[in-house]
Design an enzyme around this catalytic site. Structure first.
Site, PDB file in Angstrom:
ATOM      1  CB  THR A  46      -0.912   0.021   1.235  1.00  0.00           C
ATOM      2  OG1 THR A  46      -0.139   0.370   2.396  1.00  0.00           O
ATOM      3  CG2 THR A  46      -1.562  -1.341   1.467  1.00  0.00           C
ATOM      4  CB  CYS A  47       0.161   4.846  -0.058  1.00  0.00           C
ATOM      5  SG  CYS A  47      -1.069   5.016   1.250  1.00  0.00           S
ATOM      6  CG  ASN A  48       1.495   5.395   4.409  1.00  0.00           C
ATOM      7  OD1 ASN A  48       2.459   6.137   4.445  1.00  0.00           O
ATOM      8  ND2 ASN A  48       0.285   5.825   4.074  1.00  0.00           N
TER       9      ASN A  48
END
Length: 477
Positions: A46-48
């Site tokens: 995911t983005c993080n």
């Protein structure tokens, strides 16, 4: 043995997470092929967050370290990162703790915004991708299926996520200080995926009515029709960008979709128009220069009227990974950039009451999963069924030989029949494992064949795992 390698906003820099996320699709197969004890791998990106969940076929007492180091080397190879850097960054979870960790991740308890809703879908799609690639195993199937169930339970039984909090909504909360009146704000939305839908819903919740959408991949018209907004074509994007108070980007494009050149081109075109110049597209259809990184020439169609004048202050919100917006946009006068790294820094503290209740659910579910995994592991039952069938087969072959099967044709036919007989039970074992109904399969072979897992069958678990792995590889050959 289940293993999880994890890098997230808690222990890794944004640049590393971006590199890992971009190459995540290639990581699972590379990990599975990297070491013989790795039976399966599911990658969640995911983005993080970047996590690799591994199923290792390691004998009791054997160290998983060689397989883990090889997995890290595989991840580094596809991401272009040094193994030493990854080893010093990755967290390591093993055994029954893996279930607790994934359940917490899927429930949003480990997210930048605690309780954010997008992660559950991302976890589910990670399993679907692993199935397509042939890198999952029955143990990983059960783990991820259960994680999806627990995330729904946490959402239904606690206050976590009740307000639909997410990175999208947090970004808009952080933008509140820059926006005086959401109802009068003009927004350009770049992207048409799930994040775009969530962004549009969050904007409308704040009273925004003037939203246009652009898609670098050409899907804007369909998205606009489905959501009752206007689409912005390839030749209009610079003008739309120049006249928007807020630009929100959330695409999976691997190049920058908004940069300094695009914004300046839009503003310059309006300045030329105001000075009495010809239309931005130009007499004779000459097109403006291509913005850096945009990937295609962009003509700047004129949008007239005082309501469409270029804005003096502009907020650009980048929710994409890899980054959708070039860092040089901040060099344009009046432009402020809000990206994922900044959003992460300003993430609010956890809501302790709801979080405690959610973690209690996750902890109980993880303990139950560990117990069920030990009680309902199909491997001993698979061994017992195969032993039963092949014992019968050996007896029939001996009788055939005693009756004069000199050329071996009867033996060959019997072996073929045994393989055919076992095929459907093996297929059903995988299907029921995916559905979390292992006990149904165990009960079924007991009822039909009179077979039950032997007391010492656990010692032959690796035999069954090898059979299931070989079957999976044949399906994807």
């Amino acid at each position: 043995m289940l293993i999880c390698l994890t890098a997230s906003h808690k222990n890794a820099g944004f640049d590393m997470l971006e590199r890992l996320s971009v190459t995540a699709d290639a990581a699972g197969p590379r990990i599975r092929e990297g070491h013989p004890s790795v039976q399966g791998a599911v990658v969640v990106a995911t983005c993080n967050r970047f996590e690799a969940y591994l199923d290792l076929d390691a004998a009791e007492g054997d160290s998983p370290v060689p397989a883990v180091h090889e997995a890290i080397r595989s991840v580094g190879a596809v991401a272009g990162l040094e193994p030493e850097e990854l080893r010093s960054t990755f967290g390591f979870v093993h055994g029954n703790a893996v279930a607790g960790h994934l359940f917490a991740v899927a429930s949003g308890l480990e997210s930048v915004v605690v309780g954010e809703g997008e992660i559950a879908g991302q976890v589910r799609r990670s399993l679907e991708r692993a199935r397509t690639e042939g890198t999952t195993t029955p143990d990983l199937e059960r783990l991820f299926q259960r994680a999806s169930q627990i995330s729904r339970r946490v959402k239904n039984e606690t206050g976590i996520g009740n307000e639909g909090r997410s990175v999208v909504r947090l970004a808009l909360e952080l933008a509140e200080s820059r926006i005086t009146d959401w109802a009068a704000t003009r927004v350009l939305l770049v992207g048409t995926g799930r994040f775009a839908g969530a962004s549009l819903a969050a904007l409308r919740d704040r009273g925004v009515t003037d939203v246009r959408v652009h898609s670098p991949s050409g899907r804007a018209a369909k998205f606009a029709a489905n959501h009752g907004i206007d689409a912005v074509g390839r030749h209009e994007v610079a003008a739309a960008a120049a006249t928007s108070d807020v630009i929100v980007t959330c695409t999976t494009a691997e190049h920058h979709v908004v940069d300094r050149a695009l914004l300046e081109a839009g503003r310059a075109a309006f300045a030329a128009s105001a000075a009495g110049a010809v239309s931005i597209a130009g007499v004779g259809g000459a097109e403006a220069a291509e913005p850096a990184g945009a990937g295609c020439p962009v003509s700047l169609s004129l949008v007239t009227g005082p309501a469409e004048a270029p804005v003096e202050r502009q907020l650009v919100i980048d929710l994409g990974l890899p980054r959708n917006i070039a860092p040089d946009v901040v060099e344009v006068q009046g432009v402020e950039l809000l990206d994922l790294e900044t959003i992460r820094i300003h993430a609010p503290l956890e809501e302790f009451g709801a979080t405690d209740a959610a973690r209690a659910i996750v902890g109980g579910a993880a303990r139950a999963f560990g117990e069920a995994r030990e009680e309902q592991d199909l491997a001993p039952a698979v061994v017992a069924l195969r032993r039963h069938v092949f014992d019968l087969l050996d007896g029939e072959i001996e009788r055939a030989r005693a009756r004069g099967d000199a050329d071996g044709r009867t033996e060959e036919a019997l072996r073929h029949m045994a393989g055919v007989l076992l095929h459907t039970p093996m297929v059903r074992s995988r299907e029921l494992a995916r559905a979390g109904e292992q006990q149904a399969w165990i009960d079924g072979i007991a009822a039909i064949f009179g077979v039950a897992p032997e007391a010492d069958a656990a010692a032959r678990t690796s035999e069954a795992r090898g059979t299931l792995r070989d079957d999976a590889r044949e399906r994807h050959a």
